[in-house]
Design an enzyme around this catalytic site. Sequence first.
Site, short mmCIF file in Angstrom:
data_model
loop_
_atom_site.label_atom_id
_atom_site.label_comp_id
_atom_site.label_asym_id
_atom_site.label_seq_id
_atom_site.Cartn_x
_atom_site.Cartn_y
_atom_site.Cartn_z
N GLN A 217 0.84 -1.20 0.00
CA GLN A 217 0.00 0.00 0.00
C GLN A 217 0.87 1.25 0.00
O GLN A 217 1.60 1.50 0.97
CB GLN A 217 -0.88 -0.01 1.25
CG GLN A 217 -1.70 1.24 1.40
CD GLN A 217 -2.62 1.15 2.59
OE1 GLN A 217 -3.62 0.46 2.55
NE2 GLN A 217 -2.26 1.82 3.67
N GLY A 218 0.84 2.00 -1.09
CA GLY A 218 1.69 3.20 -1.21
C GLY A 218 0.89 4.45 -0.91
O GLY A 218 0.49 5.16 -1.84
N SER B 138 1.73 6.57 2.31
CA SER B 138 2.58 7.55 3.00
C SER B 138 3.71 8.06 2.12
O SER B 138 4.26 7.32 1.31
CB SER B 138 3.22 6.91 4.24
OG SER B 138 2.23 6.39 5.08
N SER C 199 5.22 -1.16 3.41
CA SER C 199 5.47 -2.52 3.93
C SER C 199 5.48 -3.52 2.78
O SER C 199 4.57 -3.51 1.95
CB SER C 199 4.39 -2.92 4.94
OG SER C 199 4.44 -2.08 6.06
N GLU D 195 -11.17 -2.51 7.37
CA GLU D 195 -10.98 -3.74 8.12
C GLU D 195 -10.51 -3.46 9.55
O GLU D 195 -10.06 -4.35 10.24
CB GLU D 195 -9.96 -4.62 7.40
CG GLU D 195 -10.44 -5.14 6.06
CD GLU D 195 -11.73 -5.97 6.16
OE1 GLU D 195 -12.80 -5.39 5.85
OE2 GLU D 195 -11.67 -7.14 6.51
C1 FAD Z 1 5.61 -0.69 10.82
C2 FAD Z 1 5.00 0.35 9.90
C3 FAD Z 1 4.45 -0.06 8.70
C4 FAD Z 1 3.90 0.91 7.84
N1 FAD Z 1 3.40 0.45 6.64
C5 FAD Z 1 2.91 1.36 5.76
C6 FAD Z 1 2.45 0.93 4.47
O1 FAD Z 1 2.49 -0.24 4.14
N2 FAD Z 1 1.99 1.86 3.61
C7 FAD Z 1 1.92 3.18 3.94
O2 FAD Z 1 1.44 3.98 3.12
N3 FAD Z 1 2.37 3.63 5.15
C8 FAD Z 1 2.85 2.74 6.05
N4 FAD Z 1 3.32 3.17 7.27
C9 FAD Z 1 3.36 4.60 7.55
C10 FAD Z 1 2.37 5.09 8.59
O3 FAD Z 1 1.06 5.03 8.13
C11 FAD Z 1 2.82 6.49 8.99
O4 FAD Z 1 4.07 6.35 9.63
C12 FAD Z 1 1.85 7.19 9.91
O5 FAD Z 1 0.67 7.52 9.22
C13 FAD Z 1 2.45 8.45 10.54
O6 FAD Z 1 2.93 9.31 9.55
P1 FAD Z 1 4.44 9.90 9.60
O7 FAD Z 1 5.36 8.77 9.92
O8 FAD Z 1 4.64 10.68 8.34
O9 FAD Z 1 4.46 10.86 10.86
P2 FAD Z 1 4.09 12.42 10.91
O10 FAD Z 1 2.75 12.61 10.29
O11 FAD Z 1 5.23 13.20 10.39
O12 FAD Z 1 3.95 12.63 12.47
C14 FAD Z 1 5.08 12.74 13.33
C15 FAD Z 1 4.55 12.90 14.76
O13 FAD Z 1 3.74 14.09 14.85
C16 FAD Z 1 2.44 13.75 15.32
N5 FAD Z 1 1.43 14.58 14.66
C17 FAD Z 1 1.32 14.83 13.33
N6 FAD Z 1 0.24 15.62 13.09
C18 FAD Z 1 -0.34 15.86 14.30
C19 FAD Z 1 -1.49 16.60 14.72
N7 FAD Z 1 -2.28 17.23 13.85
N8 FAD Z 1 -1.79 16.62 16.05
C20 FAD Z 1 -1.02 15.96 16.95
N9 FAD Z 1 0.10 15.25 16.62
C21 FAD Z 1 0.42 15.20 15.31
C22 FAD Z 1 2.24 12.29 14.93
O14 FAD Z 1 1.26 11.65 15.73
C23 FAD Z 1 3.64 11.73 15.16
O15 FAD Z 1 3.84 11.43 16.51
C24 FAD Z 1 3.88 2.26 8.18
C25 FAD Z 1 4.43 2.67 9.40
C26 FAD Z 1 4.98 1.73 10.25
C27 FAD Z 1 5.56 2.19 11.56
#
Ligand code: FAD
Length: 394
Positions: free
Chosen positions: A127-128, A130, A162, A245
Amino acid sequence: MTAIAAPASATELEEYRDRCRSWLARTSIPRAPLPLAERFRVLREWQRTLHAAGWLGIAWSADAGGQGLSHLHQLVFAEELARARAPQPIGLIGLEVVGPSIDRFGTPSQRSELLPRLLSGEDIWCQGFSEPDAGSDLASLRTRAEVDGDDFVVSGQKVWTSWGHLASWCAMLVRTDPTAPKSRGISYLLVDMSSPGITTRPLTQMTGDQEFCEVFLDRVRVPRANLVGEQNGGWAIARHTLGTERAAYTLRRRVEYEVALQDAIHELGACRTRDADPARAYRVRAAVGRSHVALSVLRAQTRKTVDRLAAGTGPVADDSVDKLLLNHVEQQVYGSIAELLGPLRAAPDSRPLGLDATRWAHDRLYSRAASIYGGTSQIQRNIIAERLLGLPRD
Ligand SMILES: Cc1cc2nc3c(=O)[nH]c(=O)nc-3n(C[C@H](O)[C@H](O)[C@H](O)COP(=O)(O)OP(=O)(O)OC[C@H]3O[C@@H](n4cnc5c(N)ncnc54)[C@H](O)[C@@H]3O)c2cc1C
């Protein structure tokens, strides 16, 4: 298109549970090896076995290759799988996240060509969604797709994808109208990962695994026939994908934690900690007690989730309460057990207090990701504050 199957009676579900149990009892269940390449191969083979025996796509429509049963049947199988200590098949993102969205929003040919291969494990999906600077604020994504004849031409970068370096297909969100308000210019594309112009670069997690990667797209041609739903209408599909889901996921994971705690108790019991030094016995009882309480709270919270799953309603703001609690419980259970390992958690193959240090240290590290993937805990709190408590917007 997915239909909500007729509600199952308690007797029907119990009969189904018996069938799951007896099949699992007569089947050779693989252990999921820790080395990633081997794990991928073993779990893909396991997916083929489950599919051949009719245990995948349980709640999917028959014309998508599924069994046409209810979500509760699917939950029963997931519970029995966990109780049998059987691993999940490798294509979980396809099975739980991407597949249901293609089943619901895809064209007849997308459904008939892609879904049977997704179920059988022939195609593994990622799933692309992020991107750098577009995780929590997903609508800010910048990977762009421009129409050129019968194709979209896609350029940009995805991250945390992932299984992206091992997958054959990706369900991707792309920006198709840069002039529209953020969430209105996004489309949902199905991208063949072997297309020229795609480069993947694995990222190492703190468990040492490389389960996810960066994906770079340089003028990748994607047929327009691979668009799901309307052009610029991808946001609604993404919301369905993210929410669809979650209820089933929460209930499945809860049973997996319960089984993990039982395993830990079994290992600790085998070491007769009660007869050992009283301070150590107290630490063990406190760790097990804390985990037990956390799991009981989660069980109570998810009572209504089962009804939502049966009715096929969602996504709803209550799912965020489940997700938040689920993260907490996962970290509580694995954190409490890992504390008992003490410094020996770093010594592979050691068995402090009877616990398998390699397994529990790994699971503890992996549990840290729970409060990030699928929407971080801070974001779930925002949803609860705004939609359930009616507080002003963040
Ligand atoms: C093991 C793992 C597997 C993953 N697999 C996939 C995948 O297959 N496909 C995919 O597309 N993505 C995947 N992800 C990505 C995941 O969905 C994102 O990491 C997640 O949505 C958080 O985004 P970010 O890492 O850009 O953090 P950011 O959005 O940059 O956030 C950084 C920090 O700031 C906080 N924050 C941000 N905005 C706010 C707000 N408005 N109010 C309060 N706090 C805030 C967040 O909670 C976090 O603590 C995966 C992540 C992990 C850890």
